[in-house]
Design a protein around this motif. Structure first.
Motif, PDB file in Angstrom:
ATOM      1  N   TYR A   1       3.966  -2.867 -10.290  1.00 17.55           N
ATOM      2  CA  TYR A   1       3.019  -3.393  -9.314  1.00 17.55           C
ATOM      3  C   TYR A   1       3.544  -3.240  -7.896  1.00 17.55           C
ATOM      4  N   SER A   2       2.607  -2.960  -7.006  1.00 12.94           N
ATOM      5  CA  SER A   2       2.839  -2.984  -5.568  1.00 12.94           C
ATOM      6  C   SER A   2       1.535  -3.419  -4.924  1.00 12.94           C
ATOM      7  N   GLN A   3       1.628  -4.207  -3.858  1.00 13.80           N
ATOM      8  CA  GLN A   3       0.426  -4.569  -3.114  1.00 13.80           C
ATOM      9  C   GLN A   3      -0.296  -3.323  -2.612  1.00 13.80           C
ATOM     10  N   ALA A   4       0.413  -2.240  -2.449  1.00 14.45           N
ATOM     11  CA  ALA A   4      -0.180  -1.008  -1.930  1.00 14.45           C
ATOM     12  C   ALA A   4      -0.954  -0.230  -2.991  1.00 14.45           C
ATOM     13  N   ASN A   5      -1.049  -0.747  -4.223  1.00 14.92           N
ATOM     14  CA  ASN A   5      -1.855  -0.082  -5.251  1.00 14.92           C
ATOM     15  C   ASN A   5      -3.269   0.079  -4.700  1.00 14.92           C
ATOM     16  N   PRO A   6      -3.768   1.314  -4.640  1.00 11.91           N
ATOM     17  CA  PRO A   6      -5.063   1.547  -3.987  1.00 11.91           C
ATOM     18  C   PRO A   6      -6.289   1.214  -4.843  1.00 11.91           C
TER      19      PRO A   6
ATOM     20  N   SER B   1      -3.567 -15.496   3.588  1.00 14.64           N
ATOM     21  CA  SER B   1      -2.686 -14.331   3.647  1.00 14.64           C
ATOM     22  C   SER B   1      -2.495 -13.788   2.237  1.00 14.64           C
ATOM     23  N   SER B   2      -2.178 -12.514   2.147  1.00 16.46           N
ATOM     24  CA  SER B   2      -1.805 -11.936   0.854  1.00 16.46           C
ATOM     25  C   SER B   2      -0.356 -11.462   0.892  1.00 16.46           C
ATOM     26  N   ASP B   3       0.375 -11.867   1.923  1.00 18.84           N
ATOM     27  CA  ASP B   3       1.757 -11.411   2.096  1.00 18.84           C
ATOM     28  C   ASP B   3       2.668 -11.783   0.928  1.00 18.84           C
ATOM     29  N   LYS B   4       2.366 -12.881   0.254  1.00 20.74           N
ATOM     30  CA  LYS B   4       3.258 -13.343  -0.815  1.00 20.74           C
ATOM     31  C   LYS B   4       2.779 -12.969  -2.214  1.00 20.74           C
ATOM     32  N   VAL B   5       1.765 -12.103  -2.304  1.00 20.56           N
ATOM     33  CA  VAL B   5       1.316 -11.622  -3.612  1.00 20.56           C
ATOM     34  C   VAL B   5       2.394 -10.714  -4.183  1.00 20.56           C
ATOM     35  N   THR B   6       2.823 -11.006  -5.408  1.00 14.74           N
ATOM     36  CA  THR B   6       3.872 -10.233  -6.082  1.00 14.74           C
ATOM     37  C   THR B   6       3.459  -9.970  -7.521  1.00 14.74           C
TER      38      THR B   6
ATOM     39  N   GLY C   1       2.981  -1.929  10.729  1.00 15.14           N
ATOM     40  CA  GLY C   1       4.078  -2.799  11.138  1.00 15.14           C
ATOM     41  C   GLY C   1       4.783  -3.525  10.005  1.00 15.14           C
ATOM     42  N   LYS C   2       4.392  -3.255   8.757  1.00 12.57           N
ATOM     43  CA  LYS C   2       5.013  -3.935   7.606  1.00 12.57           C
ATOM     44  C   LYS C   2       5.549  -2.899   6.629  1.00 12.57           C
TER      45      LYS C   2
ATOM     46  N   ALA D   1      15.642   0.035   4.420  1.00 12.55           N
ATOM     47  CA  ALA D   1      14.884   0.226   3.201  1.00 12.55           C
ATOM     48  C   ALA D   1      13.932   1.409   3.293  1.00 12.55           C
ATOM     49  N   LEU D   2      13.652   1.881   4.498  1.00 11.17           N
ATOM     50  CA  LEU D   2      12.719   3.004   4.632  1.00 11.17           C
ATOM     51  C   LEU D   2      13.192   4.200   3.823  1.00 11.17           C
ATOM     52  N   GLY D   3      12.276   4.764   3.058  1.00  9.52           N
ATOM     53  CA  GLY D   3      12.594   5.929   2.239  1.00  9.52           C
ATOM     54  C   GLY D   3      13.142   5.599   0.865  1.00  9.52           C
ATOM     55  N   LEU D   4      13.462   4.334   0.606  1.00 11.35           N
ATOM     56  CA  LEU D   4      13.983   3.931  -0.702  1.00 11.35           C
ATOM     57  C   LEU D   4      12.936   4.188  -1.775  1.00 11.35           C
TER      58      LEU D   4
END
Length: 127
Positions: free
Chosen positions: A10-15, A32-37, A104-105, A1-4
């Motif tokens: 929405y993305s958890q990475a929204n700054p 945890s916030s791993d399952k936030v979608t 690592g994620k 998936a890298l580079g896709l």
């Protein structure tokens, strides 16, 4: 998936500060916030809209409640959101993202914003 590369609202990475607060609160409550979608953010936005409807109508006038959110705008963990007063569909940013590995994620890192996108599947949007 890298580079896709993908596009989504929405993305958890929204700054944004609000998204970071949203994720922090989720971690506080659930460990945890791993399952936030986008479902989590949709629930946040839905509760916000319901709160505004009750606030405007005092919990007593359905028509006043519905009218209160026509054209309503607010800041969401996904970014700015507006309920179109005619279609009642959401207008929101869509982000172009790339899958990267961070700490690592895998994450969908936003690299471009397409602001104020309507629901392109709604009849009448494409004229």
């Amino acid at each position: 998936a890298l580079g896709l590369q993908t596009a989504f609202h929405y993305s958890q990475a929204n700054p944004s500060a609000l998204n970071q607060q949203f994720l922090a609160k989720h971690r506080e409550l659930f460990g945890s916030s791993d399952k936030v979608t986008f479902f989590s953010v949709g629930a946040y936005d839905g509760v916000h809209a319901i709160y505004k409807m009750i606030e405007a109508a005092g919990g007593k006038d359905g028509l006043k409640a519905v009218n209160a959110i026509k054209g309503l705008s607010w800041e969401s963990p996904r970014g700015p959101v507006t309920i179109d007063p005619v279609s009642r569909h959401v207008t929101q940013n869509v982000y172009l993202r790339v899958t990267e590995k961070k700490d690592g994620k895998l994450q969908n890192t936003q690299f471009e914003t397409l602001p104020n996108q309507p629901d392109w599947g709604y009849p009448g949007v494409l004229k």
